[in-house]
Scaffold this active site. Structure first.
Site, mmCIF file in Angstrom:
data_model
loop_
_atom_site.group_PDB
_atom_site.id
_atom_site.type_symbol
_atom_site.label_atom_id
_atom_site.label_comp_id
_atom_site.label_asym_id
_atom_site.label_seq_id
_atom_site.Cartn_x
_atom_site.Cartn_y
_atom_site.Cartn_z
ATOM 1 N N LYS A 249 51.498 73.696 59.057
ATOM 2 C CA LYS A 249 51.243 73.686 60.507
ATOM 3 C C LYS A 249 49.976 74.488 60.779
ATOM 4 O O LYS A 249 49.731 75.514 60.133
ATOM 5 C CB LYS A 249 52.450 74.285 61.259
ATOM 6 C CG LYS A 249 52.316 74.220 62.766
ATOM 7 C CD LYS A 249 53.597 74.691 63.457
ATOM 8 C CE LYS A 249 53.468 74.649 64.977
ATOM 9 N NZ LYS A 249 54.698 75.057 65.665
ATOM 10 N N SER B 85 56.906 72.014 68.913
ATOM 11 C CA SER B 85 55.470 71.901 68.807
ATOM 12 C C SER B 85 54.997 71.491 67.403
ATOM 13 O O SER B 85 53.843 71.143 67.258
ATOM 14 C CB SER B 85 54.822 73.232 69.191
ATOM 15 O OG SER B 85 55.207 74.250 68.275
ATOM 16 N N SER C 249 60.656 74.705 67.851
ATOM 17 C CA SER C 249 59.571 73.835 67.377
ATOM 18 C C SER C 249 59.758 73.241 65.995
ATOM 19 O O SER C 249 58.915 72.465 65.549
ATOM 20 C CB SER C 249 58.259 74.603 67.390
ATOM 21 O OG SER C 249 57.781 74.631 68.687
#
Ligand code: GLN
Length: 471
Positions: free
Chosen positions: A72, A147, A172
């Protein structure tokens, strides 16, 4: 195209260790596949193809030997651009690796790129993106969730061995894992060092893992977990051998929190989750209802705490120390306002404003301190439940991955309310896993399983048991 390499992570690592993988061929096919997928789905902000291919020339042998790992974009990677999904960090190339990246590389993992996300992690649907919006590989008209949207998307899309490192502040990992039909683990707060993670809300941020299979998560967790001298909130607790965790849930006590099955949750999803739980009962688990009475206050408390912390964490992005800068004009305040106004997205600005307000003298007691008290009540709710149960099981999200046309109609507060099932466990810092348990409207449904602090083995075990049902 990549059928030769359509193999589970464990088989790849075994073959890789035995020297029977042609890395040049494997990585060419992998990046070909990723580029093709990315054209339609925007799952990466930055691909590190050159660096990954260079790494294959000097393979590090270990528990991951040459396994592709996506990261990420809010986790720092030495020499690879790390934006946290924000234009204010568009040109930021970290001079160091996050601890979890160091550990991954030490075991031979190869970083293939940085996955798409909401700016700084501010979102539930990966639509608050400064870069391209990631699209769900199962239906590109729908969200990947957020997210960590890119991480879940690439995990679902890639038919080659791969593990994703992701991060959760308030859901997330669970949310996108559920929307894309993959497994996603959020460990106990502090189980994995946050050193090198670009903070969203420091008391809530956790680095976690997504993969096609829970056993791949177990492997990765054992590698990245543990105390880190450089990170004061990392826990000084021994790391069990998570790869020994099996799917046998005989005697496991599973609690069903009644507040997580309210009218706001899609009926079909509730049914699917309850059916799954009764199948687990068939495997020898014992189930019972429980109550987490403070659940209804979780979203308000979470957003006050998360935004308050975010507003201080984002203060460092002022056009001087990191990332974007502009020609110096005006006084300091004018300069900061100009840089931050230009490079932060709308949601980031909203959170800085609301977060600053909530911690201002005169409002702090009313908002921030009260939210902290609610957080404690939520922790107490869980503590009470875990006296009776090993694991709590509920739907991960109130609905399946929504269409972008549906998301466009939502107000910010509707986005926040969508987190009702994931923020309580994140506020409490307990471990949780989302694994797929069937479909609704052709889209995956996730079952969310939570355990007490440092109870990762219980959620991994439960995750494996659900996978074993082949739903
Ligand atoms: N949707 C939540 C938020 O916007 C959670 C995001 C996260 O876990 N990074 O804050």
């Amino acid at each position: 195209m990549s059928s030769k390499y359509r193999m589970p992570v464990s088989e790849f690592i075994q073959e890789s260790k035995a020297g029977s993988i042609n890395y040049t061929d494997f990585y060419s096919k992998l990046f070909e596949k990723i580029r093709e997928t990315d054209k339609k789905h925007n799952l990466f902000i930055t691909l590190s193809e050159k660096e990954a291919k260079a790494d294959t020339k000097k393979i590090q042998k270990g528990a991951l030997t040459a396994l592709p790992v996506s990261v990420k974009d809010n986790i720092c990677t030495k020499g690879i651009r790390t934006t946290a999904g924000s234009k204010i960090l568009d040109n930021y190339i970290p001079p160091f690796d996050a601890t979890c990246i160091e550990k991954t590389k030490k075991e031979g993992g190869i970083i293939i790129g940085k996955t798409a996300q909401d700016e700084f992690g501010f979102g539930t649907f990966s639509v608050n993106c400064a870069y391209e919006t990631p699209k769900n590989p199962l239906d590109p008209l729908r969200s990947c969730g957020g997210s960590s949207g890119g991480a879940a998307g690439i995990t679902a899309a890639l038919d080659m061995p791969h593990i994703a490192l992701a991060e959760s502040t308030g859901g997330s990992i669970s949310c996108p894992a559920s929307f894309c039909g993959v497994a996603g683990l959020t460990p106990t707060y502090g189980r994995v060092s946050r050193q090198g993670l670009i903070d969203y809300a420091s008391s809530l941020d956790k680095i976690g893992i997504m993969a096609k299979k829970t056993s791949d998560i177990s492997l990765m967790l054992g590698i990245i977990a543990g105390r880190d001298k450089r990170e004061a909130t990392s826990l000084d607790a021994s790391v069990p051998d998570y790869t020994k965790v099996g799917a046998d849930i005989k005697g496991m006590k599973i609690g069903i929190p009644k507040e997580y099955f309210s009218d706001e949750i899609d009926k079909k999803i509730k049914k699917q989750v309850l059916d799954t739980i009764s199948k687990l009962e068939g495997l020898g688990a014992k189930t019972g209802e429980c109550s987490l009475p403070n659940t209804e206050y979780a979203v308000s408390a979470y957003y006050i705490i998360a935004m308050t912390e975010a507003s201080t964490n984002l203060a460092k992005f002022c056009g001087q120390r990191y990332g974007a800068c502009e020609p110096l004009e005006g006084d300091f305040n004018q300069y900061y306002s100009h840089v931050r106004g230009k490079y932060f997205g709308e949601e980031a600005k909203r959170r800085v404003l609301l977060g600053t307000y909530a911690r201002m003298a005169g409002y702090r007691d009313q908002y921030y301190l009260r939210a902290m008290k609610v957080r404690q009540l939520i922790i107490d709710d869980y503590k009470r439940a875990f006296k009776k149960f090993d694991v709590l099981a509920a739907p991960t999200m109130p609905f399946v991955a929504p269409k972008f046309t549906e998301i466009e109609k939502l107000k910010p507060v509707d986005h926040y309310n969508a987190d009702i099932l994931t923020v309580p466990a994140n506020l409490a810092g307990i471990p949780m896993i989302s694994v797929p348990c069937g479909k609704k409207d052709e889209m995956p449904v996730g079952i969310h399983m939570m355990a007490d602090h440092l109870g990762e083995e219980n959620v991994l075990k439960a995750g494996m048991a659900v996978e074993g049902l082949n739903l």
